[in-house]
Design an enzyme around this catalytic site. Sequence first.
Site, PDB file in Angstrom:
ATOM      1  N   HIS A  19       4.469  -9.550  61.082  1.00 19.22           N
ATOM      2  CA  HIS A  19       5.688  -9.172  61.810  1.00 19.22           C
ATOM      3  C   HIS A  19       6.635 -10.344  62.073  1.00 19.22           C
ATOM      4  O   HIS A  19       7.828 -10.251  61.757  1.00 19.22           O
ATOM      5  CB  HIS A  19       5.312  -8.488  63.126  1.00 19.22           C
ATOM      6  CG  HIS A  19       4.848  -7.079  62.952  1.00 19.22           C
ATOM      7  ND1 HIS A  19       5.546  -5.992  63.418  1.00 19.22           N
ATOM      8  CD2 HIS A  19       3.738  -6.569  62.357  1.00 19.22           C
ATOM      9  CE1 HIS A  19       4.903  -4.883  63.127  1.00 19.22           C
ATOM     10  NE2 HIS A  19       3.794  -5.207  62.490  1.00 19.22           N
ATOM     11  N   ASP A 117      11.792  -6.740  67.036  1.00 11.49           N
ATOM     12  CA  ASP A 117      10.819  -5.916  66.334  1.00 11.49           C
ATOM     13  C   ASP A 117      10.812  -4.545  67.000  1.00 11.49           C
ATOM     14  O   ASP A 117      10.751  -4.436  68.223  1.00 11.49           O
ATOM     15  CB  ASP A 117       9.434  -6.566  66.428  1.00 11.49           C
ATOM     16  CG  ASP A 117       8.408  -5.909  65.521  1.00 11.49           C
ATOM     17  OD1 ASP A 117       8.158  -4.699  65.706  1.00 11.49           O
ATOM     18  OD2 ASP A 117       7.839  -6.591  64.646  1.00 11.49           O
ATOM     19  N   HIS A 148       6.044   8.090  63.211  1.00 11.61           N
ATOM     20  CA  HIS A 148       6.030   7.678  64.619  1.00 11.61           C
ATOM     21  C   HIS A 148       7.198   8.285  65.398  1.00 11.61           C
ATOM     22  O   HIS A 148       7.047   8.600  66.581  1.00 11.61           O
ATOM     23  CB  HIS A 148       6.027   6.156  64.720  1.00 11.61           C
ATOM     24  CG  HIS A 148       4.747   5.546  64.256  1.00 11.61           C
ATOM     25  ND1 HIS A 148       3.548   5.774  64.892  1.00 11.61           N
ATOM     26  CD2 HIS A 148       4.459   4.733  63.205  1.00 11.61           C
ATOM     27  CE1 HIS A 148       2.584   5.123  64.265  1.00 11.61           C
ATOM     28  NE2 HIS A 148       3.117   4.491  63.243  1.00 11.61           N
ATOM     29  N   THR A 281      -4.330 -10.520  54.125  1.00  3.39           N
ATOM     30  CA  THR A 281      -5.049 -11.505  54.939  1.00  3.39           C
ATOM     31  C   THR A 281      -5.945 -10.856  55.987  1.00  3.39           C
ATOM     32  O   THR A 281      -6.747 -11.540  56.610  1.00  3.39           O
ATOM     33  CB  THR A 281      -4.045 -12.423  55.661  1.00  3.39           C
ATOM     34  OG1 THR A 281      -3.160 -11.606  56.448  1.00  3.39           O
ATOM     35  CG2 THR A 281      -3.227 -13.228  54.669  1.00  3.39           C
ATOM     36  N   TRP A 335      -6.533 -18.076  47.509  1.00  3.31           N
ATOM     37  CA  TRP A 335      -5.141 -17.739  47.813  1.00  3.31           C
ATOM     38  C   TRP A 335      -4.342 -17.775  46.524  1.00  3.31           C
ATOM     39  O   TRP A 335      -4.587 -18.597  45.642  1.00  3.31           O
ATOM     40  CB  TRP A 335      -4.544 -18.739  48.809  1.00  3.31           C
ATOM     41  CG  TRP A 335      -3.105 -18.452  49.140  1.00  3.31           C
ATOM     42  CD1 TRP A 335      -2.625 -17.605  50.089  1.00  3.31           C
ATOM     43  CD2 TRP A 335      -1.939 -19.006  48.488  1.00  3.31           C
ATOM     44  NE1 TRP A 335      -1.248 -17.587  50.082  1.00  3.31           N
ATOM     45  CE2 TRP A 335      -0.797 -18.442  49.111  1.00  3.31           C
ATOM     46  CE3 TRP A 335      -1.760 -19.917  47.443  1.00  3.31           C
ATOM     47  CZ2 TRP A 335       0.500 -18.758  48.725  1.00  3.31           C
ATOM     48  CZ3 TRP A 335      -0.458 -20.229  47.056  1.00  3.31           C
ATOM     49  CH2 TRP A 335       0.658 -19.658  47.696  1.00  3.31           C
ATOM     50  N   ALA A 336      -3.400 -16.847  46.398  1.00  2.00           N
ATOM     51  CA  ALA A 336      -2.533 -16.804  45.218  1.00  2.00           C
ATOM     52  C   ALA A 336      -1.083 -16.629  45.658  1.00  2.00           C
ATOM     53  O   ALA A 336      -0.814 -15.973  46.674  1.00  2.00           O
ATOM     54  CB  ALA A 336      -2.935 -15.647  44.302  1.00  2.00           C
ATOM     55  N   ASN A 357       4.332  -4.667  52.735  1.00  2.00           N
ATOM     56  CA  ASN A 357       4.828  -5.822  51.989  1.00  2.00           C
ATOM     57  C   ASN A 357       4.311  -5.801  50.560  1.00  2.00           C
ATOM     58  O   ASN A 357       5.054  -6.060  49.606  1.00  2.00           O
ATOM     59  CB  ASN A 357       4.388  -7.128  52.662  1.00  2.00           C
ATOM     60  CG  ASN A 357       5.156  -7.426  53.924  1.00  2.00           C
ATOM     61  OD1 ASN A 357       6.224  -6.888  54.150  1.00  2.00           O
ATOM     62  ND2 ASN A 357       4.603  -8.285  54.751  1.00  2.00           N
ATOM     63  N   SER A 358       3.028  -5.504  50.407  1.00  2.00           N
ATOM     64  CA  SER A 358       2.424  -5.485  49.073  1.00  2.00           C
ATOM     65  C   SER A 358       3.030  -4.380  48.213  1.00  2.00           C
ATOM     66  O   SER A 358       3.294  -4.587  47.018  1.00  2.00           O
ATOM     67  CB  SER A 358       0.912  -5.298  49.190  1.00  2.00           C
ATOM     68  OG  SER A 358       0.324  -6.405  49.850  1.00  2.00           O
ATOM     69  N   GLU A 361       6.477  -5.527  47.136  1.00  2.00           N
ATOM     70  CA  GLU A 361       6.390  -6.595  46.137  1.00  2.00           C
ATOM     71  C   GLU A 361       5.962  -6.044  44.785  1.00  2.00           C
ATOM     72  O   GLU A 361       6.413  -6.519  43.745  1.00  2.00           O
ATOM     73  CB  GLU A 361       5.424  -7.678  46.631  1.00  2.00           C
ATOM     74  CG  GLU A 361       6.008  -8.500  47.769  1.00  2.00           C
ATOM     75  CD  GLU A 361       4.986  -9.338  48.517  1.00  2.00           C
ATOM     76  OE1 GLU A 361       5.386 -10.022  49.481  1.00  2.00           O
ATOM     77  OE2 GLU A 361       3.799  -9.307  48.151  1.00  2.00           O
TER      78      GLU A 361
END
Length: 458
Positions: A19, A117, A148, A281, A335-336, A357-358, A361
């Site tokens: 966030h 936020d 929501h 993560t 990590w990448a 996010n993934s 992306e």
Amino acid sequence: MEITGKRHVSVFTFPFASHPFILLNLVRRLASAAPAVVFSFFSTAKFNRAQFTERDCDNILPYDISDGLPEDYVYDGKVVEEAQIGLFLGVAEEEFKRGVQVAEKDVGVRVSCLVVDAFLWSSGDLAEEMKIPWVAFWIAGSSSLSAHFYTDLIRQKYDELKDSVGPDDEIPNLIPGLPVVRLGDIPKEVIFGDLESPFVTMLHKMGGAITKATAVLVNSFQELDPDLTKNLSPIFNNLLHIGPSNLVSKQKSPSKPDKSCCMSWLDTQNPRSVAYVSFGTVCTPPPLELVALAEALEEGKTPFLWSLNNDSKKHLPSGFLDRTSANGWGKIVSWAPQVQVLNHCSIGVYVTHGGWNSVMESITAGVPMICRPFFADNLINTWMVERVWRVGVRIEGKSFTKHGTCGALQLVLSSSSDNGLKQRMEALKDLAHKSVGPNGSSILNFKTLVDVVTGATL
């Protein structure tokens, strides 16, 4: 410091997971577009120390707020616990009020707008008290925002149906703007779990308060979910899709160097042949699923780049690391550089938890997905990936098995597959990039946001 004549915007973060990073990237864009505005940015001392350097914009000033954790709180550094969120929410309102007073005295200019936020719904009350605009940023997608916002409606419909339906049932019109959704893919905070917990209460109150915001920002592009956008637009004052954030972020380079040489290894692989595996993560599949996923990759001899923490490597099948690395078609790293990896021509599929996010992306890179969702918006995002946009698949049986994973990899990676999945993904990729191009919808919406922040629309 005295900055006479400038506007002053305060920014409130929800200091967990991704966030604050995403909100800071938005503020960097705003600070660059509106250099006459001073932005006081409120987050925890830990976040501010890590993120603010001498290279930052001169008109962004970090201010520390308490995370609410007692000094003796034991934190393992990996998973955000609901107790941590509850402790933060217990002090957040007073911390932000105090912080605004400090920042106004420091800057010498009264705060003229709040950018926050969206989770921090009570900031709307502060904005009303101060008689200034309130901009709420939803860092995820339209489907979860709708879930929501319509919590009360969904709970009412569920109460009418709960004796006759289960989590695997698909319910028509449960969320306005979404023709059908699987009941089990609704965020659990809406109808399942502890509905009285601080986090769930926060989300529920946010859904009720967000219509008061001067603008509601969404980290997406409006062409992705036109029906949801059409439904929400008349309800909110200004519904502004300003993403995808990875395409418009001021931070274009990876946050860490590629010490594991992921990119050079990908250069040795065939086009669209590699499975990139990463669960973010926070999420890690349980040991049995890690074994099943590894066995499926090895059986199909699927080239793979797997971002996996060191603690989890011990659960992989005996000899798996040595066999796959020796043969040159498998690489495991801690990590990448994900955005760069997904945009490499060798990547053919992304095995993911389905975090927003993934998903963004992956779409902006044009890479189909295999989703294994865990919690929060992972589930409804996966529904959108598989059933609405049809640019990926959910793992069969809700968890990794050798058979189910082999089938999913074959379906997505096979060059003979004629299911239109890759073509649909390319079409979404094009729409995403057009949205941030000249006169694109996200760029025009960002200009509207700049007007709100600078007071040009008031």
